[in-house]
Design a protein around this motif. Structure first.
Motif, PDB file in Angstrom:
ATOM      1  N   ASN A  45       1.775  -1.807   4.065  1.00 36.52           N
ATOM      2  CA  ASN A  45       1.336  -2.796   3.082  1.00 36.52           C
ATOM      3  C   ASN A  45       1.778  -4.199   3.484  1.00 36.52           C
ATOM      4  N   GLN A  46       2.965  -4.338   4.043  1.00 43.65           N
ATOM      5  CA  GLN A  46       3.446  -5.650   4.461  1.00 43.65           C
ATOM      6  C   GLN A  46       2.608  -6.212   5.612  1.00 43.65           C
ATOM      7  N   ILE A  47       2.219  -5.347   6.535  1.00 42.06           N
ATOM      8  CA  ILE A  47       1.352  -5.784   7.634  1.00 42.06           C
ATOM      9  C   ILE A  47      -0.015  -6.195   7.092  1.00 42.06           C
ATOM     10  N   TRP A  55      10.939   2.896   4.325  1.00 44.66           N
ATOM     11  CA  TRP A  55      10.659   1.628   4.981  1.00 44.66           C
ATOM     12  C   TRP A  55       9.293   1.664   5.661  1.00 44.66           C
ATOM     13  N   LEU A 112      -0.593  -7.421   4.112  1.00 37.89           N
ATOM     14  CA  LEU A 112      -0.395  -8.716   3.454  1.00 37.89           C
ATOM     15  C   LEU A 112      -0.317  -9.845   4.473  1.00 37.89           C
ATOM     16  N   LEU A 113       0.262  -9.574   5.638  1.00 37.72           N
ATOM     17  CA  LEU A 113       0.298 -10.569   6.711  1.00 37.72           C
ATOM     18  C   LEU A 113      -1.131 -10.877   7.170  1.00 37.72           C
ATOM     19  N   TYR A 114      -1.963  -9.842   7.319  1.00 44.61           N
ATOM     20  CA  TYR A 114      -3.371 -10.059   7.672  1.00 44.61           C
ATOM     21  C   TYR A 114      -4.059 -10.916   6.601  1.00 44.61           C
ATOM     22  N   PHE A 121      -1.017   0.414  -4.609  1.00 40.98           N
ATOM     23  CA  PHE A 121      -1.099  -0.429  -3.416  1.00 40.98           C
ATOM     24  C   PHE A 121      -2.535  -0.560  -2.908  1.00 40.98           C
ATOM     25  N   TYR A 178       6.340   1.307   3.167  1.00 41.68           N
ATOM     26  CA  TYR A 178       6.063  -0.051   2.719  1.00 41.68           C
ATOM     27  C   TYR A 178       5.614  -0.962   3.859  1.00 41.68           C
ATOM     28  N   LEU A 179       5.917  -0.621   5.090  1.00 37.72           N
ATOM     29  CA  LEU A 179       5.567  -1.444   6.237  1.00 37.72           C
ATOM     30  C   LEU A 179       4.057  -1.668   6.353  1.00 37.72           C
TER      31      LEU A 179
END
Length: 144
Positions: A133-135, A127, A137-139, A79, A130-131
């Protein structure tokens, strides 16, 4: 099961072909973006190989799942590699250098992914892992 097998093999082949084209383009043009893309794809290949192994090798799946719940070092490295190369590719395409904010976000993501395993084992822990990394990716989506 056969569909998953074929899907994983096709992904590895497609990522490898794309990585080979990117490396070839880098060698011809000496453009740093192509090198970054090939390294980015190398991390995707590594991640897909691990996913493939967990789906088809039961002993590997058990040991990997146990290690993931305690110290997800391999997934964290993947990641972090993907995060670094994705932000580097975007910065290179925008003809910018990485800013202190980017380094700060990468450090925060690494600290997040290294501190979450200290929590008690649960689905919520996974959860939360992984959160971050998802934040990130949103950035990246807004940065693009």
């Amino acid at each position: 099961m056969v569909v998953i097998f074929v899907y994983n093999i096709l992904l590895i082949i497609l990522y490898s072909i794309t990585m080979a084209f990117a490396l070839n383009s880098y060698m011809k043009e000496k453009n740093k973006v192509f090198l970054l893309i090939s390294l980015y794809l190398a991390f995707f290949i590594l991640d897909n190989v691990i996913i493939y192994m967990t789906e088809f090798i039961n002993s590997f799946a058990r040991s990997y799942d146990q290690a993931f719940m305690n110290v997800p070092a391999v997934k964290t490295i993947i990641f972090m590699g993907n995060a670094f190369f994705s932000i580097s590719i975007i910065a290179a395409l925008r003809q910018e250098k990485l800013k202190p904010l980017h380094y700060g976000l990468l450090i925060a993501l690494a600290v997040w992914m290294l501190s979450i395993p200290l929590l008690a084992n649960s689905a919520f822990k996974v959860w939360l892992y992984y959160l971050g990394n998802q934040i990130f990716l949103l950035y990246l989506a807004f940065y693009c």
